[in-house]
Design a protein around this motif. Sequence first.
Motif, PDB file in Angstrom:
ATOM      1  N   MET A 186       0.851  -1.194   0.000  1.00 10.66           N
ATOM      2  CA  MET A 186       0.000   0.000   0.000  1.00 10.66           C
ATOM      3  C   MET A 186       0.887   1.243   0.000  1.00 10.66           C
ATOM      4  O   MET A 186       1.817   1.359   0.802  1.00 10.66           O
ATOM      5  CB  MET A 186      -0.907   0.000   1.234  1.00 10.66           C
ATOM      6  N   LYS A 187       0.570   2.172  -0.895  1.00 10.89           N
ATOM      7  CA  LYS A 187       1.354   3.399  -0.982  1.00 10.89           C
ATOM      8  C   LYS A 187       0.565   4.554  -0.371  1.00 10.89           C
ATOM      9  O   LYS A 187      -0.521   4.895  -0.823  1.00 10.89           O
ATOM     10  CB  LYS A 187       1.717   3.725  -2.432  1.00 10.89           C
ATOM     11  N   TYR A 188       1.153   5.146   0.656  1.00 10.08           N
ATOM     12  CA  TYR A 188       0.532   6.262   1.365  1.00 10.08           C
ATOM     13  C   TYR A 188       1.284   7.545   1.028  1.00 10.08           C
ATOM     14  O   TYR A 188       2.514   7.580   1.092  1.00 10.08           O
ATOM     15  CB  TYR A 188       0.596   6.043   2.874  1.00 10.08           C
ATOM     16  N   VAL A 189       0.533   8.593   0.695  1.00  5.73           N
ATOM     17  CA  VAL A 189       1.132   9.905   0.454  1.00  5.73           C
ATOM     18  C   VAL A 189       0.536  10.882   1.460  1.00  5.73           C
ATOM     19  O   VAL A 189      -0.687  10.933   1.642  1.00  5.73           O
ATOM     20  CB  VAL A 189       0.892  10.392  -0.981  1.00  5.73           C
ATOM     21  N   ILE A 190       1.406  11.631   2.110  1.00  5.46           N
ATOM     22  CA  ILE A 190       0.990  12.619   3.109  1.00  5.46           C
ATOM     23  C   ILE A 190       1.484  13.988   2.661  1.00  5.46           C
ATOM     24  O   ILE A 190       2.667  14.160   2.379  1.00  5.46           O
ATOM     25  CB  ILE A 190       1.562  12.272   4.493  1.00  5.46           C
ATOM     26  N   ILE A 191       0.569  14.928   2.577  1.00  5.27           N
ATOM     27  CA  ILE A 191       0.936  16.303   2.222  1.00  5.27           C
ATOM     28  C   ILE A 191       1.032  17.095   3.512  1.00  5.27           C
ATOM     29  O   ILE A 191       0.028  17.414   4.145  1.00  5.27           O
ATOM     30  CB  ILE A 191      -0.099  16.942   1.276  1.00  5.27           C
ATOM     31  N   GLY A 192       2.258  17.401   3.931  1.00  2.43           N
ATOM     32  CA  GLY A 192       2.482  18.132   5.169  1.00  2.43           C
ATOM     33  C   GLY A 192       3.265  17.301   6.169  1.00  2.43           C
ATOM     34  O   GLY A 192       2.849  16.191   6.521  1.00  2.43           O
ATOM     35  N   GLY A 193       4.389  17.828   6.642  1.00  2.00           N
ATOM     36  CA  GLY A 193       5.285  17.055   7.502  1.00  2.00           C
ATOM     37  C   GLY A 193       5.432  17.581   8.913  1.00  2.00           C
ATOM     38  O   GLY A 193       6.476  17.386   9.524  1.00  2.00           O
ATOM     39  N   VAL A 194       4.383  18.218   9.432  1.00  2.00           N
ATOM     40  CA  VAL A 194       4.512  18.749  10.794  1.00  2.00           C
ATOM     41  C   VAL A 194       3.649  17.890  11.734  1.00  2.00           C
ATOM     42  O   VAL A 194       3.741  16.669  11.702  1.00  2.00           O
ATOM     43  CB  VAL A 194       4.177  20.257  10.842  1.00  2.00           C
ATOM     44  N   ALA A 195       2.772  18.493  12.536  1.00  2.00           N
ATOM     45  CA  ALA A 195       2.112  17.746  13.615  1.00  2.00           C
ATOM     46  C   ALA A 195       1.209  16.632  13.104  1.00  2.00           C
ATOM     47  O   ALA A 195       1.439  15.448  13.366  1.00  2.00           O
ATOM     48  CB  ALA A 195       1.315  18.718  14.493  1.00  2.00           C
ATOM     49  N   ALA A 196       0.160  16.992  12.368  1.00  2.00           N
ATOM     50  CA  ALA A 196      -0.796  15.985  11.918  1.00  2.00           C
ATOM     51  C   ALA A 196      -0.160  15.005  10.944  1.00  2.00           C
ATOM     52  O   ALA A 196      -0.366  13.791  11.036  1.00  2.00           O
ATOM     53  CB  ALA A 196      -2.008  16.665  11.279  1.00  2.00           C
ATOM     54  N   GLY A 197       0.615  15.526  10.011  1.00  2.00           N
ATOM     55  CA  GLY A 197       1.208  14.684   8.982  1.00  2.00           C
ATOM     56  C   GLY A 197       2.122  13.622   9.547  1.00  2.00           C
ATOM     57  O   GLY A 197       2.038  12.441   9.184  1.00  2.00           O
ATOM     58  N   MET A 198       3.001  14.000  10.474  1.00  2.00           N
ATOM     59  CA  MET A 198       3.957  13.027  10.977  1.00  2.00           C
ATOM     60  C   MET A 198       3.360  12.139  12.067  1.00  2.00           C
ATOM     61  O   MET A 198       3.821  11.015  12.274  1.00  2.00           O
ATOM     62  CB  MET A 198       5.224  13.728  11.461  1.00  2.00           C
ATOM     63  N   SER A 199       2.337  12.615  12.758  1.00  2.00           N
ATOM     64  CA  SER A 199       1.601  11.717  13.659  1.00  2.00           C
ATOM     65  C   SER A 199       0.954  10.600  12.848  1.00  2.00           C
ATOM     66  O   SER A 199       0.973   9.427  13.239  1.00  2.00           O
ATOM     67  CB  SER A 199       0.533  12.490  14.438  1.00  2.00           C
ATOM     68  N   ALA A 200       0.394  10.969  11.693  1.00  2.00           N
ATOM     69  CA  ALA A 200      -0.210   9.964  10.809  1.00  2.00           C
ATOM     70  C   ALA A 200       0.848   9.031  10.243  1.00  2.00           C
ATOM     71  O   ALA A 200       0.658   7.807  10.198  1.00  2.00           O
ATOM     72  CB  ALA A 200      -0.952  10.663   9.673  1.00  2.00           C
ATOM     73  N   ALA A 201       1.961   9.595   9.802  1.00  2.26           N
ATOM     74  CA  ALA A 201       3.019   8.777   9.206  1.00  2.26           C
ATOM     75  C   ALA A 201       3.525   7.725  10.192  1.00  2.26           C
ATOM     76  O   ALA A 201       3.719   6.553   9.827  1.00  2.26           O
ATOM     77  CB  ALA A 201       4.172   9.667   8.746  1.00  2.26           C
ATOM     78  N   MET A 202       3.718   8.117  11.441  1.00  2.00           N
ATOM     79  CA  MET A 202       4.219   7.169  12.430  1.00  2.00           C
ATOM     80  C   MET A 202       3.169   6.120  12.777  1.00  2.00           C
ATOM     81  O   MET A 202       3.499   4.967  13.037  1.00  2.00           O
ATOM     82  CB  MET A 202       4.674   7.916  13.682  1.00  2.00           C
ATOM     83  N   GLU A 203       1.891   6.511  12.780  1.00  2.89           N
ATOM     84  CA  GLU A 203       0.842   5.537  13.056  1.00  2.89           C
ATOM     85  C   GLU A 203       0.735   4.519  11.925  1.00  2.89           C
ATOM     86  O   GLU A 203       0.545   3.320  12.161  1.00  2.89           O
ATOM     87  CB  GLU A 203      -0.499   6.253  13.256  1.00  2.89           C
ATOM     88  N   ILE A 204       0.874   4.990  10.689  1.00  2.00           N
ATOM     89  CA  ILE A 204       0.892   4.066   9.547  1.00  2.00           C
ATOM     90  C   ILE A 204       2.090   3.130   9.644  1.00  2.00           C
ATOM     91  O   ILE A 204       1.975   1.921   9.437  1.00  2.00           O
ATOM     92  CB  ILE A 204       0.926   4.859   8.218  1.00  2.00           C
ATOM     93  N   TYR A 205       3.254   3.685   9.979  1.00  2.00           N
ATOM     94  CA  TYR A 205       4.483   2.882  10.098  1.00  2.00           C
ATOM     95  C   TYR A 205       4.307   1.766  11.130  1.00  2.00           C
ATOM     96  O   TYR A 205       4.743   0.638  10.923  1.00  2.00           O
ATOM     97  CB  TYR A 205       5.637   3.808  10.486  1.00  2.00           C
TER      98      TYR A 205
END
Length: 442
Positions: free
Chosen positions: A1-20
Amino acid sequence: MKYVIIGGVAAGMSAAMEIYRTDETAEIAVLERGKEYSYGQCGFPYVINGYIPDLEDVVARQVETFREKYGMDARTSTEVTNINAKDQIVYGIDLETGDGFQVSYDKLLIATGANPTVPQWEGIELKGVHTLKTVTDTKGIMHDLDDDVKHVTIVGGGYIGLEMAESFKTLGKEVTLIQRGDQVAPIFDLDMAELIHEEAKRNGINLKLGESVTGLTGTDRVEGVKTDKNTYKTDLVLLAIGVLANTQFLQGTGIHLNPRGAVLVNPYMQTSLKNIYAAGDCATDFHRVKQVNDHIPLGTTSNKQGRIAGANMAGNPLQFKGILGTSIIKFFDLTLGRTGLSEREAQQLNFPYEVQTTKANSHAGYYPGGETLHLKLIYHRDSRKLLGGQIIGKKGVDKRLDVLAMALHHEMTVHELVDVDLSYAPPYNGVWDPLQQMGRKA
């Protein structure tokens, strides 16, 4: 699954780490417009005045950490310009090279935050005019604050304006704060805001209420601020007049926005378009007391929404339970806290309500060192359910504010608030907590 996140601050990286953490096979690409990742914006005023010694202290993780430790395609200086929701492609520009790029996705998160409002005043492009939202903004202000800057003018009396008024004052600057309305901190009622006005004046802040800025003067660098009533000499200007959701690039995509441009989301952080989620300052928040979608950009909300968006994108269904608008700020010797509805908001929503106000000691009256707390409690006239509250004082504000927020979250009445088993010892409280004293009166 390929996830793309637009924005690398609070919400974006909280989401990225949860996906990870949730999807071990995830391919995660993050497209960040700026050069820094995962930083705490709320710490900037304390970096500027030196209370926090290093700007790096408010950065949770460097971009290299996301690349090297977590294997993410973490990009910087990449601005997204369009989304093709049908073909699931994101288009953008590399701001360093000017080259265009495109990235395909299976699941997409919009976490682009909000941009400071910058009016089109005459002189707005002069040197010495700043906003405060990013690490780059913070560096710009710190670089500009040399010994030649004697007088700073802040336009806007919200939380950033107040925090920066204190920050500049502790650096020895003369500070003028201009507010268009009749009070600073408009999320408080006027009777409570008067305490903030007194604290500002006590600390030498030159408050100008009820004045609208019309332009800035100067040749190369800003030299003055013009209002509808006067012109004030200045060496530096900070614009702190609010933010707007950074969603202009979504025009034409068909995604549903609220009237102020925030992306409408459901409790799973899903937007109106398939496989597209949104979280943080660019998204709406469901207000538990108002029972409507609201937009109150706060760091706590961004991190919660980001985590929930990431979990749902990775197949772990979680719901965002909503907000109360709970917030707290240090302003010189005072702590300002509020949650739920103000009296003004209750009036605007046509809620039948009652109000209790009181002054109380922060702990047992006979124990030395107590400070006065000013409290305001708003509750429903018929159901007696709590609607909101405001607390201002020097000690013990955070303790009562969080109790009240918990009570609001669980839709408690004033009677139920009286029954809660709160902690007591003379150095911390009286036998009856001030909130419970108010509940008894109600």
